[in-house]
Design a protein around this motif. Structure first.
Motif, PDB file in Angstrom:
ATOM      1  N   VAL A 254      40.540 117.783   9.466  1.00  0.00           N
ATOM      2  CA  VAL A 254      40.938 116.629  10.273  1.00  0.00           C
ATOM      3  C   VAL A 254      41.744 117.046  11.492  1.00  0.00           C
ATOM      4  O   VAL A 254      41.469 116.617  12.622  1.00  0.00           O
ATOM      5  CB  VAL A 254      41.738 115.634   9.410  1.00  0.00           C
ATOM      6  CG1 VAL A 254      42.270 114.485  10.256  1.00  0.00           C
ATOM      7  CG2 VAL A 254      40.880 115.115   8.269  1.00  0.00           C
ATOM      8  N   GLU A 255      42.723 117.888  11.291  1.00  0.00           N
ATOM      9  CA  GLU A 255      43.574 118.297  12.407  1.00  0.00           C
ATOM     10  C   GLU A 255      42.787 119.094  13.442  1.00  0.00           C
ATOM     11  O   GLU A 255      43.057 118.999  14.646  1.00  0.00           O
ATOM     12  CB  GLU A 255      44.776 119.081  11.888  1.00  0.00           C
ATOM     13  CG  GLU A 255      45.747 118.191  11.093  1.00  0.00           C
ATOM     14  CD  GLU A 255      46.864 118.981  10.458  1.00  0.00           C
ATOM     15  OE1 GLU A 255      46.596 120.109   9.978  1.00  0.00           O
ATOM     16  OE2 GLU A 255      48.001 118.474  10.430  1.00  0.00           O
ATOM     17  N   PHE A 284      40.585 108.513  14.851  1.00  0.00           N
ATOM     18  CA  PHE A 284      41.864 108.045  14.300  1.00  0.00           C
ATOM     19  C   PHE A 284      41.623 106.855  13.368  1.00  0.00           C
ATOM     20  O   PHE A 284      42.190 106.770  12.279  1.00  0.00           O
ATOM     21  CB  PHE A 284      42.808 107.617  15.420  1.00  0.00           C
ATOM     22  CG  PHE A 284      43.386 108.738  16.244  1.00  0.00           C
ATOM     23  CD1 PHE A 284      43.410 110.033  15.771  1.00  0.00           C
ATOM     24  CD2 PHE A 284      43.912 108.480  17.499  1.00  0.00           C
ATOM     25  CE1 PHE A 284      43.951 111.070  16.534  1.00  0.00           C
ATOM     26  CE2 PHE A 284      44.457 109.492  18.267  1.00  0.00           C
ATOM     27  CZ  PHE A 284      44.473 110.794  17.794  1.00  0.00           C
ATOM     28  N   GLY A 285      40.782 105.929  13.820  1.00  0.00           N
ATOM     29  CA  GLY A 285      40.485 104.758  13.012  1.00  0.00           C
ATOM     30  C   GLY A 285      39.778 105.104  11.721  1.00  0.00           C
ATOM     31  O   GLY A 285      40.016 104.480  10.681  1.00  0.00           O
ATOM     32  N   ASP A 290      47.801 104.968   9.529  1.00  0.00           N
ATOM     33  CA  ASP A 290      49.052 105.303   8.858  1.00  0.00           C
ATOM     34  C   ASP A 290      49.100 106.750   8.378  1.00  0.00           C
ATOM     35  O   ASP A 290      50.137 107.203   7.888  1.00  0.00           O
ATOM     36  CB  ASP A 290      49.284 104.372   7.659  1.00  0.00           C
ATOM     37  CG  ASP A 290      49.540 102.936   8.087  1.00  0.00           C
ATOM     38  OD1 ASP A 290      50.055 102.748   9.206  1.00  0.00           O
ATOM     39  OD2 ASP A 290      49.222 102.024   7.312  1.00  0.00           O
ATOM     40  N   ASP A 291      47.991 107.471   8.522  1.00  0.00           N
ATOM     41  CA  ASP A 291      47.944 108.862   8.084  1.00  0.00           C
ATOM     42  C   ASP A 291      48.847 109.713   8.982  1.00  0.00           C
ATOM     43  O   ASP A 291      48.784 109.612  10.198  1.00  0.00           O
ATOM     44  CB  ASP A 291      46.494 109.367   8.158  1.00  0.00           C
ATOM     45  CG  ASP A 291      46.323 110.725   7.503  1.00  0.00           C
ATOM     46  OD1 ASP A 291      46.854 111.714   8.050  1.00  0.00           O
ATOM     47  OD2 ASP A 291      45.643 110.804   6.468  1.00  0.00           O
ATOM     48  N   GLY A 297      48.464 113.231  15.817  1.00  0.00           N
ATOM     49  CA  GLY A 297      47.393 113.293  16.806  1.00  0.00           C
ATOM     50  C   GLY A 297      47.640 112.352  17.982  1.00  0.00           C
ATOM     51  O   GLY A 297      47.351 112.685  19.132  1.00  0.00           O
ATOM     52  N   ARG A 298      48.182 111.174  17.695  1.00  0.00           N
ATOM     53  CA  ARG A 298      48.493 110.228  18.772  1.00  0.00           C
ATOM     54  C   ARG A 298      49.571 110.790  19.700  1.00  0.00           C
ATOM     55  O   ARG A 298      49.527 110.590  20.918  1.00  0.00           O
ATOM     56  CB  ARG A 298      48.935 108.898  18.191  1.00  0.00           C
ATOM     57  CG  ARG A 298      47.806 108.116  17.528  1.00  0.00           C
ATOM     58  CD  ARG A 298      48.230 106.699  17.199  1.00  0.00           C
ATOM     59  NE  ARG A 298      47.178 105.998  16.500  1.00  0.00           N
ATOM     60  CZ  ARG A 298      46.103 105.490  17.092  1.00  0.00           C
ATOM     61  NH1 ARG A 298      45.946 105.597  18.396  1.00  0.00           N
ATOM     62  NH2 ARG A 298      45.174 104.858  16.385  1.00  0.00           N
ATOM     63  N   GLN A 299      50.554 111.465  19.116  1.00  0.00           N
ATOM     64  CA  GLN A 299      51.583 112.074  19.947  1.00  0.00           C
ATOM     65  C   GLN A 299      50.979 113.141  20.868  1.00  0.00           C
ATOM     66  O   GLN A 299      51.303 113.213  22.056  1.00  0.00           O
ATOM     67  CB  GLN A 299      52.662 112.700  19.057  1.00  0.00           C
ATOM     68  CG  GLN A 299      53.477 111.679  18.271  1.00  0.00           C
ATOM     69  CD  GLN A 299      54.415 112.332  17.284  1.00  0.00           C
ATOM     70  OE1 GLN A 299      54.357 113.533  17.031  1.00  0.00           O
ATOM     71  NE2 GLN A 299      55.302 111.534  16.698  1.00  0.00           N
ATOM     72  N   HIS A 300      50.077 113.944  20.315  1.00  0.00           N
ATOM     73  CA  HIS A 300      49.430 114.990  21.131  1.00  0.00           C
ATOM     74  C   HIS A 300      48.541 114.359  22.204  1.00  0.00           C
ATOM     75  O   HIS A 300      48.480 114.885  23.326  1.00  0.00           O
ATOM     76  CB  HIS A 300      48.605 115.919  20.226  1.00  0.00           C
ATOM     77  CG  HIS A 300      49.446 116.740  19.306  1.00  0.00           C
ATOM     78  ND1 HIS A 300      48.933 117.350  18.174  1.00  0.00           N
ATOM     79  CD2 HIS A 300      50.760 117.049  19.325  1.00  0.00           C
ATOM     80  CE1 HIS A 300      49.899 118.007  17.555  1.00  0.00           C
ATOM     81  NE2 HIS A 300      51.014 117.837  18.220  1.00  0.00           N
TER      82      HIS A 300
END
Length: 306
Positions: A254-255, A284-285, A290-291, A297-300
């Motif tokens: 995932v990452e 992401f969806g 909440d994962d 990932g959103r921060q990146h």
């Protein structure tokens, strides 16, 4: 209070916030709508980051200084439920959490600020009747959709049915789609999840199921060797990179999938960047907002965009 122009340009500056608990102990309590949240210094950052998925409306009010502004906050909370995730409403009582108002340089209350992709813009500064608010928010939603911004938030909290135990009951609405996945019929699973999303776009579980089913659909029978060769020849090949990201996700990496597309967003521009960003949001969806890996990932992604 005297109205002054809101003049906070660019991305939100959070450097003035601390990790102290909100004054009064009530600021972090759940709001009455599944699409509204009372903001504290602890959840402010994550709420701003949620604007990468769909718009966030920050409502600044003060029951003590201007009681009418508290009614505006309640009306915005009500409308957030009616619009079913089109906006996430963040309620900021500036008496309880003055640090947020200071960080945002809020000149007066009431004030409603729209945040899209991490960037704030003032929406209105008046206490409006709820019918007029409803009209304005509907118009804003239509304008955003016309500009290609049509995402929705997942519900932040949903009350459990009375008498329900700790173990959630299986929802029969998802049975057809889940059966199709169990049988390996990806096309039927996509169709079944799509029916659920069309019937209720705010159904977060159906939306996540549809997103993952589409990932499986795109990778089924795909020529991954050709995609790898295309990326080796051109690292900015959006089609090849998004396919490999899908495969990373299906393989449990995932990452790696997120990092691949964040790097692509960082390197590209224009339509290519938009396509990479939208594909990443879809992944992401599929994983679930909440994962912890999605939150990181959103921060990146925010860093890559700004």
């Amino acid at each position: 209070m005297t109205q002054q122009p809101f003049s906070r340009p660019g991305a939100v500056d959070l450097s003035g916030l601390t990790s102290a608990a909100p004054a009064g102990g009530a600021a972090g309590a759940p709001a009455g709508s599944s699409y509204a949240v009372v903001l504290s210094e602890q959840n402010f950052q994550s709420t701003i980051e949620a604007s990468m998925t769909a718009p966030v409306l920050l409502v600044f009010y003060s029951p003590s200084r201007m009681p009418e502004s508290a009614q505006l906050a309640r009306d915005m909370e009500t409308l957030s439920g009616e619009l079913e995730g089109r906006f996430l409403v963040g309620l900021v009582d500036i008496d309880e959490v003055p640090a947020i108002a200071q960080a945002m340089q809020i000149p007066s209350v009431p004030l409603v600020v729209a945040v899209v992709d991490g960037r704030p813009a003032p929406l209105f500064q008046d206490v409006l009747p709820i019918d007029e608010l409803r009209t304005q928010l509907t118009q804003v939603a239509q304008q955003l959709t016309a500009n290609g911004i049509a995402g929705r938030h997942q519900p932040r909290h949903v009350a459990a049915p009375e008498g329900e135990g700790d173990e959630p009951l299986a929802d029969p609405r998802y049975a057809a789609a889940q059966d199709a996945l169990g049988e390996g019929d990806i096309e039927r699973a996509v169709a079944e999840y799509q029916k659920l999303v069309d019937a209720n776009p705010a159904d977060a579980e159906a939306a996540a199921g549809l997103a993952m089913a589409k990932v499986l659909q795109r990778t089924e029978g795909a020529d991954l060797d050709a995609a790898r060769a295309a990326v080796a020849a051109d690292p900015d090949d959006v089609d090849a990179q998004t396919l490999l990201a899908d495969n990373d996700l299906v393989s449990g990496q995932v990452e790696d999938a997120f990092a691949r597309l964040v790097d692509l967003v960082r390197r590209t521009a224009g339509d290519d960047r938009d396509r990479a960003r939208e594909h990443l949001l879809a992944l992401f969806g599929a994983v679930g907002n909440d994962d912890p890996r999605v939150l990181k990932g959103r921060q990146h992604l925010a860093s890559a965009l700004f």
